[in-house]
Design an enzyme around this catalytic site. Structure first.
Site, PDB file in Angstrom:
ATOM      1  N   TYR A  91      -5.025   3.514   7.785  1.00 58.93           N
ATOM      2  CA  TYR A  91      -6.364   2.921   7.879  1.00 58.93           C
ATOM      3  C   TYR A  91      -7.045   3.336   9.172  1.00 58.93           C
ATOM      4  O   TYR A  91      -7.035   4.508   9.527  1.00 58.93           O
ATOM      5  CB  TYR A  91      -6.283   1.393   7.736  1.00 58.93           C
ATOM      6  CG  TYR A  91      -5.400   0.984   6.596  1.00 58.93           C
ATOM      7  CD1 TYR A  91      -5.705   1.374   5.300  1.00 58.93           C
ATOM      8  CD2 TYR A  91      -4.235   0.267   6.808  1.00 58.93           C
ATOM      9  CE1 TYR A  91      -4.899   1.030   4.239  1.00 58.93           C
ATOM     10  CE2 TYR A  91      -3.419  -0.084   5.742  1.00 58.93           C
ATOM     11  CZ  TYR A  91      -3.761   0.308   4.467  1.00 58.93           C
ATOM     12  OH  TYR A  91      -2.958  -0.016   3.435  1.00 58.93           O
ATOM     13  N   VAL A 106       1.168  -3.735   3.817  1.00 55.82           N
ATOM     14  CA  VAL A 106       1.139  -5.038   4.484  1.00 55.82           C
ATOM     15  C   VAL A 106       2.407  -5.864   4.259  1.00 55.82           C
ATOM     16  O   VAL A 106       2.561  -6.930   4.838  1.00 55.82           O
ATOM     17  CB  VAL A 106      -0.116  -5.882   4.134  1.00 55.82           C
ATOM     18  CG1 VAL A 106      -1.386  -5.237   4.662  1.00 55.82           C
ATOM     19  CG2 VAL A 106      -0.208  -6.148   2.640  1.00 55.82           C
ATOM     20  N   LYS A 150       0.400   3.296  -3.008  1.00 55.97           N
ATOM     21  CA  LYS A 150      -0.801   4.118  -3.233  1.00 55.97           C
ATOM     22  C   LYS A 150      -0.467   5.608  -3.198  1.00 55.97           C
ATOM     23  O   LYS A 150      -1.141   6.416  -3.832  1.00 55.97           O
ATOM     24  CB  LYS A 150      -1.862   3.791  -2.183  1.00 55.97           C
ATOM     25  CG  LYS A 150      -2.432   2.370  -2.306  1.00 55.97           C
ATOM     26  CD  LYS A 150      -3.313   2.034  -1.106  1.00 55.97           C
ATOM     27  CE  LYS A 150      -3.898   0.632  -1.176  1.00 55.97           C
ATOM     28  NZ  LYS A 150      -4.576   0.253   0.068  1.00 55.97           N
ATOM     29  N   SER A 189       0.799  -1.238   0.000  1.00 57.54           N
ATOM     30  CA  SER A 189       0.000   0.000   0.000  1.00 57.54           C
ATOM     31  C   SER A 189       0.827   1.281   0.000  1.00 57.54           C
ATOM     32  O   SER A 189       0.262   2.357  -0.216  1.00 57.54           O
ATOM     33  CB  SER A 189      -0.939   0.029   1.204  1.00 57.54           C
ATOM     34  OG  SER A 189      -2.073  -0.718   0.921  1.00 57.54           O
ATOM     35  N   TYR A 239      -3.407  -2.539 -10.523  1.00 60.72           N
ATOM     36  CA  TYR A 239      -3.335  -2.331  -9.067  1.00 60.72           C
ATOM     37  C   TYR A 239      -2.469  -3.407  -8.381  1.00 60.72           C
ATOM     38  O   TYR A 239      -1.627  -3.097  -7.528  1.00 60.72           O
ATOM     39  CB  TYR A 239      -4.763  -2.320  -8.486  1.00 60.72           C
ATOM     40  CG  TYR A 239      -4.805  -2.315  -6.977  1.00 60.72           C
ATOM     41  CD1 TYR A 239      -4.510  -1.160  -6.258  1.00 60.72           C
ATOM     42  CD2 TYR A 239      -5.105  -3.484  -6.268  1.00 60.72           C
ATOM     43  CE1 TYR A 239      -4.523  -1.162  -4.865  1.00 60.72           C
ATOM     44  CE2 TYR A 239      -5.120  -3.489  -4.880  1.00 60.72           C
ATOM     45  CZ  TYR A 239      -4.828  -2.331  -4.191  1.00 60.72           C
ATOM     46  OH  TYR A 239      -4.826  -2.337  -2.804  1.00 60.72           O
TER      47      TYR A 239
HETATM   48  N1  GLU Z   1      -2.233  -5.182  -2.090  1.00 63.91           N
HETATM   49  C1  GLU Z   1      -2.831  -5.127  -0.791  1.00 63.91           C
HETATM   50  C2  GLU Z   1      -4.319  -5.307  -0.897  1.00 63.91           C
HETATM   51  O1  GLU Z   1      -4.918  -4.819  -1.838  1.00 63.91           O
HETATM   52  C3  GLU Z   1      -2.482  -3.821  -0.149  1.00 63.91           C
HETATM   53  C4  GLU Z   1      -2.935  -3.729   1.263  1.00 63.91           C
HETATM   54  C5  GLU Z   1      -1.991  -2.974   2.146  1.00 63.91           C
HETATM   55  O2  GLU Z   1      -0.780  -2.927   1.948  1.00 63.91           O
HETATM   56  O3  GLU Z   1      -2.469  -2.413   3.126  1.00 63.91           O
HETATM   57  O4  GLU Z   1      -4.923  -5.945  -0.076  1.00 63.91           O
END
Ligand code: GLU
Length: 304
Positions: A240, A258, A67, A64, A189
């Site tokens: 989050y 993650v 992002k 993430s 993605y």
């Molecule tokens: N590729 C992971 C997902 O879409 C990213 C989640 C993350 O790093 O928080 O679940």
């Protein structure tokens, strides 16, 4: 000026001694075999000094954290139009929660929860000629390093288990907030999340956000107000449903993934990246959060 290297050494020692290191993400099977004992930190100050400790030169899955870079590219391409399709509020819910998206008519709360990041991916798929290749080149260019790649096995692993991401993309499509085919957007993605970078490379890539939009190679990547907006979003939405906790304990804009990485920064001062693959219950790196709390407490360098 604090003695950064000695502070990093103390933090590393505390991490080695920690009894609870959290647990490695298993919902993406390819991430489940990462050794939980990896631990690295890289720090770069705005005046150009570098400090590293532990595994700061081992590549890991940025997940993430990507992002933020995807959002930066989307804002550079379409500017304020980004906000017609995504809101800028913390979600207070896990990264892959879907209920809010349904209640709020397909407008994701922010670009860092999965549904928001999928809309950003859609924007990039619409506006880049060769989306995967162009985005990878953008990240390489920001970092000043061509030695950055996708881990195809991680991207594939996520594709075959990404049921909630498919659900989110389909929900977005039903609300007409996805212009390209679901498969195509998610393929992009999953690849952006599967980029592998070291702590040092991430620190370099994020330099422009601590430097008013100008990257390591002295090129303007975003305007100063755009860099300010991304930092504000990292502070309020980067962790989050633990964004409040991170602001409370650490006091920096930042973003977790993650894969166990966290990048955080103090504008005009420094960028710091930690990697410790064990996650807490909210999906953020357990020792990474502790390390950053220790870092801002010991150096007294936070936004507050
Ligand atoms: N590729 C992971 C997902 O879409 C990213 C989640 C993350 O790093 O928080 O679940």
């Amino acid at each position: 000026m604090p003695d950064f290297q000695s502070i990093l050494e103390i933090i590393q020692q505390d991490a080695i001694n920690a009894l609870d290191k959290g647990s490695v993400a298993t919902y993406i099977p390819e991430l489940a075999h990462i050794d939980i004992n990896n631990f690295g930190i890289h720090l770069r100050t705005s005046d150009g000094n570098d400090y590293g400790i532990g595994d700061y030169n081992k590549p890991f899955s940025i997940q993430s954290i990507s992002k933020v870079l995807a959002l930066a590219k989307a804002m550079a391409l379409i500017g304020e139009d980004t906000w017609k399709r995504i809101d800028v509020e913390p979600s207070g819910h896990p990264f892959n929660q879907l209920a809010l998206l349904e209640i709020e008519n397909g407008i994701p709360r922010n670009p860092f929860i999965n549904s928001g990041a999928i809309v950003i991916a859609d924007i990039l798929v619409s506006n880049l000629k060769n989306p995967k290749k162009d985005f990878l080149n953008y990240v390489r260019d920001l970092t000043g390093d061509d030695n950055i790649n996708f881990n195809i096995d991680v991207a594939h692993s996520e594709k075959i288990t990404g049921f909630k991401n498919f659900a989110a993309a389909n929900l977005l499509k039903s609300f007409k907030n996805l212009n390209n085919p679901v498969e195509e957007v998610l393929d992009f993605y999953f690849h952006q999340c599967a980029i592998e970078m070291t702590c040092e490379q991430l620190t370099k890539a994020f330099f422009f956000l601590a430097n008013k939009g100008t990257c390591m190679l002295n090129k303007t990547r975003l305007s100063k107000p755009q860099a300010k907006r991304i930092n504000a979003l990292m502070l309020t939405c980067g962790f989050y449903d633990e964004a409040g906790e991170f602001a409370f304990e650490v006091g920096l804009p930042g973003k977790s993934g993650v894969g166990g990485g966290i990048v955080a920064l103090l504008p005009d001062n420094y960028i710091i990246t930690t990697w410790a693959p064990g996650l807490n219950k909210k999906g953020n790196s357990k020792l990474g959060m502790l390390a950053l709390e220790e870092f801002t407490s010991k150096t007294k360098l936070s936004v507050f």
